[in-house]
Design an enzyme around this catalytic site. Structure first.
Site, PDB file in Angstrom:
ATOM      1  N   ASP A  45       6.424  41.610  80.124  1.00 15.51           N
ATOM      2  CA  ASP A  45       5.179  41.767  79.389  1.00 15.51           C
ATOM      3  C   ASP A  45       4.243  40.576  79.534  1.00 15.51           C
ATOM      4  O   ASP A  45       3.125  40.598  79.012  1.00 15.51           O
ATOM      5  CB  ASP A  45       5.463  42.012  77.900  1.00 15.51           C
ATOM      6  CG  ASP A  45       5.828  43.465  77.616  1.00 15.51           C
ATOM      7  OD1 ASP A  45       5.697  44.304  78.526  1.00 15.51           O
ATOM      8  OD2 ASP A  45       6.255  43.753  76.485  1.00 15.51           O
ATOM      9  N   ARG A  85      -3.743  48.594  71.270  1.00 15.59           N
ATOM     10  CA  ARG A  85      -2.350  48.938  71.011  1.00 15.59           C
ATOM     11  C   ARG A  85      -1.489  47.697  70.798  1.00 15.59           C
ATOM     12  O   ARG A  85      -0.406  47.789  70.217  1.00 15.59           O
ATOM     13  CB  ARG A  85      -1.764  49.758  72.184  1.00 15.59           C
ATOM     14  CG  ARG A  85      -2.371  51.144  72.351  1.00 15.59           C
ATOM     15  CD  ARG A  85      -1.683  51.932  73.458  1.00 15.59           C
ATOM     16  NE  ARG A  85      -0.242  51.875  73.277  1.00 15.59           N
ATOM     17  CZ  ARG A  85       0.619  51.407  74.195  1.00 15.59           C
ATOM     18  NH1 ARG A  85       0.180  50.940  75.339  1.00 15.59           N
ATOM     19  NH2 ARG A  85       1.911  51.422  73.957  1.00 15.59           N
ATOM     20  N   LYS A 145       4.471  43.533  67.475  1.00 17.43           N
ATOM     21  CA  LYS A 145       4.413  44.993  67.503  1.00 17.43           C
ATOM     22  C   LYS A 145       5.760  45.581  67.919  1.00 17.43           C
ATOM     23  O   LYS A 145       6.254  46.547  67.321  1.00 17.43           O
ATOM     24  CB  LYS A 145       3.331  45.456  68.484  1.00 17.43           C
ATOM     25  CG  LYS A 145       3.241  46.967  68.634  1.00 17.43           C
ATOM     26  CD  LYS A 145       2.535  47.392  69.893  1.00 17.43           C
ATOM     27  CE  LYS A 145       3.426  47.248  71.109  1.00 17.43           C
ATOM     28  NZ  LYS A 145       2.973  48.013  72.277  1.00 17.43           N
ATOM     29  N   ASN A 146       6.364  45.001  68.954  1.00 13.20           N
ATOM     30  CA  ASN A 146       7.609  45.557  69.485  1.00 13.20           C
ATOM     31  C   ASN A 146       8.804  45.338  68.560  1.00 13.20           C
ATOM     32  O   ASN A 146       9.867  45.909  68.776  1.00 13.20           O
ATOM     33  CB  ASN A 146       7.901  44.970  70.866  1.00 13.20           C
ATOM     34  CG  ASN A 146       6.937  45.483  71.921  1.00 13.20           C
ATOM     35  OD1 ASN A 146       6.301  46.516  71.736  1.00 13.20           O
ATOM     36  ND2 ASN A 146       6.816  44.759  73.022  1.00 13.20           N
ATOM     37  N   CYS A 156       2.302  53.984  78.125  1.00 11.67           N
ATOM     38  CA  CYS A 156       1.667  53.411  79.309  1.00 11.67           C
ATOM     39  C   CYS A 156       2.310  53.921  80.590  1.00 11.67           C
ATOM     40  O   CYS A 156       3.520  54.120  80.667  1.00 11.67           O
ATOM     41  CB  CYS A 156       1.785  51.882  79.283  1.00 11.67           C
ATOM     42  SG  CYS A 156       0.710  51.089  78.093  1.00 11.67           S
ATOM     43  N   ARG A 208      10.436  55.213  82.739  1.00 16.12           N
ATOM     44  CA  ARG A 208      11.229  54.666  81.639  1.00 16.12           C
ATOM     45  C   ARG A 208      11.980  55.816  80.969  1.00 16.12           C
ATOM     46  O   ARG A 208      11.587  56.298  79.907  1.00 16.12           O
ATOM     47  CB  ARG A 208      10.333  53.918  80.648  1.00 16.12           C
ATOM     48  CG  ARG A 208       9.642  52.727  81.277  1.00 16.12           C
ATOM     49  CD  ARG A 208       9.052  51.811  80.240  1.00 16.12           C
ATOM     50  NE  ARG A 208       7.771  52.320  79.772  1.00 16.12           N
ATOM     51  CZ  ARG A 208       7.015  51.687  78.876  1.00 16.12           C
ATOM     52  NH1 ARG A 208       7.406  50.562  78.344  1.00 16.12           N
ATOM     53  NH2 ARG A 208       5.862  52.197  78.488  1.00 16.12           N
TER      54      ARG A 208
END
Length: 428
Positions: free
Chosen positions: A315, A407, A22-23, A125, A130
């Site tokens: 993560d 997600r 996904k990233n 999130c 961030r």
């Protein structure tokens, strides 16, 4: 609202296919804005964040076509064609951006191609502060004028972006990605020092090269981008998801099971593999991934500290903590990336985990067993740590607010159930 119910204590055994990251997919999708030709991505995961990005790109004028029946089928067969022949809008509105922080990745491509962009400050999130200031400073180094007004970032470069020197004071994956995309269409040479080295960043750079960009130093912390007047279309396959890889590796370990992970690469998770081997877990590399064998009797506590790649990934911190909660002996887990990423600790404690947080470190004293309980997910990775703990626990675990899972994990219940887990999603 959906919940996940797990009856724990079952040893998992089987095979799990790992999908595209996904990233990596999100910035690759944003790169479609850099050209008026078609960018085709394969190995695309089917996740809520991907859907959110397609909606955002569509309102910018990108024509999208998803082919779910391409050769080979499954993950590798999910192919997305994107063509931004004309940019219909240079504004990324709040209603779309608020759902996902990665939406800010359209900022660099839009201002590089159109000379103007208006992007809502992002959401996502709640795992810590961030800020986007590094993204903005990178664009300013290439000559963009930046203004923050009414919750929006307004970037202007009416004469186009110019090559510049960018020195990030701290490593930022998103800011590095935005800078690379913007620099690919800038006039002149741009250097990026202290660039993020994550595989997802390298994946974006390789895709841009396939589109005609000139980038040196891919995979290092210093990048040199020679801007081009235009980029062309390309076909590109998304890199395997290293976080999904690591999560299912821990699922095998925490249940004392054996799972073969296919469609991935052990090099993507080398720091995690090192820590798991130190903890007594057997991991064998295969031609198409790896085999993970766990043994609860010999599982022992080890210390880890999250760091930018190639260090231990933030993560994977919550998942590794769940594993350490059932290990023999104590371990210390230190989080250096996000300040609020221990929100899963109270929920793991409800299941019997012995965890004490001191500042940015958590002391985990392993116990022989966890007990099923009703818990609540607070973010994407915390939610999957509850799933892992539930797989190992005695009794039933009920996980609330599992929309976070959607997600980042595709068909999680199905993949785990195929390996013997008693897991189901239920609606209230």
């Amino acid at each position: 609202m959906d919940k996940i119910k797990i009856s724990g204590g079952r040893r998992l055994q089987g095979k799990i296919a790992i999908g595209g990251a996904k990233n990596a997919a999100l910035p690759l999708m944003a790169a479609a804005l850099l050209t008026d030709e078609t960018l085709t991505l394969s190995n695309l995961p089917h996740l809520d964040d991907i859907t959110s990005m397609t909606k955002l790109l569509s309102q910018h004028g990108v024509a999208l076509h998803l082919n779910g029946n391409a050769p080979n089928g499954g993950h590798t067969g999910r192919v997305l064609d994107m063509r931004a022949k004309e940019i219909a809008s240079t504004t990324a509105p709040y209603d779309l951006v608020r759902k996902m922080r990665a939406s800010v990745l359209v900022l660099g491509p839009l201002v590089a191609r159109c000379g103007i962009a208006r992007v809502s400050l992002p959401g996502g999130c709640a795992i810590g502060n961030r800020p986007v200031d590094l993204h903005l400073k990178a664009l300013e180094a290439m000559g963009a004028e930046i203004h923050l007004t009414e919750g929006y970032i307004e970037a202007r470069a009416p004469d186009g972006l110019k090559g510049g020197h960018i020195l990030f004071p701290q490593v930022s994956v998103g800011a590095t990605e935005n800078a690379i995309m913007a620099a690919s269409l800038a006039d002149g040479v741009t250097t990026i020092a202290n660039a993020a080295r994550e595989p997802e960043v390298a994946d974006l750079a390789h895709c841009l090269v396939a589109m005609g960009a000139e980038i040196e130093g891919i995979g290092t912390d210093t990048l040199k981008i020679t801007g081009k007047p235009r980029l062309h279309g390309a076909e590109y396959s998304v890199v395997p998801d290293r976080i999904e890889t690591g999560t299912y590796a821990i699922a095998a370990a925490i249940t004392g099971g054996e799972i073969e992970l296919v469609g991935t690469r052990i090099a993507l998770v080398s720091s995690l593999v090192d820590a798991m081997r130190d903890a007594g877990i057997e991991i064998t590399e295969t031609d198409d991934g790896m085999i993970v064998r766990g043994n609860r009797a010999t599982l022992r506590g080890v210390d880890v500290m999250t760091e930018p790649y190639p260090g231990f990934p933030t993560d994977m911190q919550a998942q590794f903590m769940a594993l350490m909660a059932v290990a023999n002996g104590a371990s210390m887990i230190t989080e250096t990336i996000f300040e609020n990423r221990f929100m899963h600790v109270p929920e793991l404690s409800r299941m019997g985990a012995d965890i004490n947080v001191h500042g940015r470190s958590a002391i985990v004293r392993g116990s022989a067993k966890l007990s099923g309980a009703e818990v609540m997910a607070t973010d994407l990775r915390a939610s999957v740590s509850m799933v892992l703990a539930g797989l190992a626990a005695e009794g039933e675990t009920v996980i609330n607010r599992v929309y976070h899972l959607d997600r980042g994990y595709e068909r999680l219940e199905e993949k785990l159930a195929a390996c013997g887990a008693q897991i189901e999603r239920v609606s209230e």
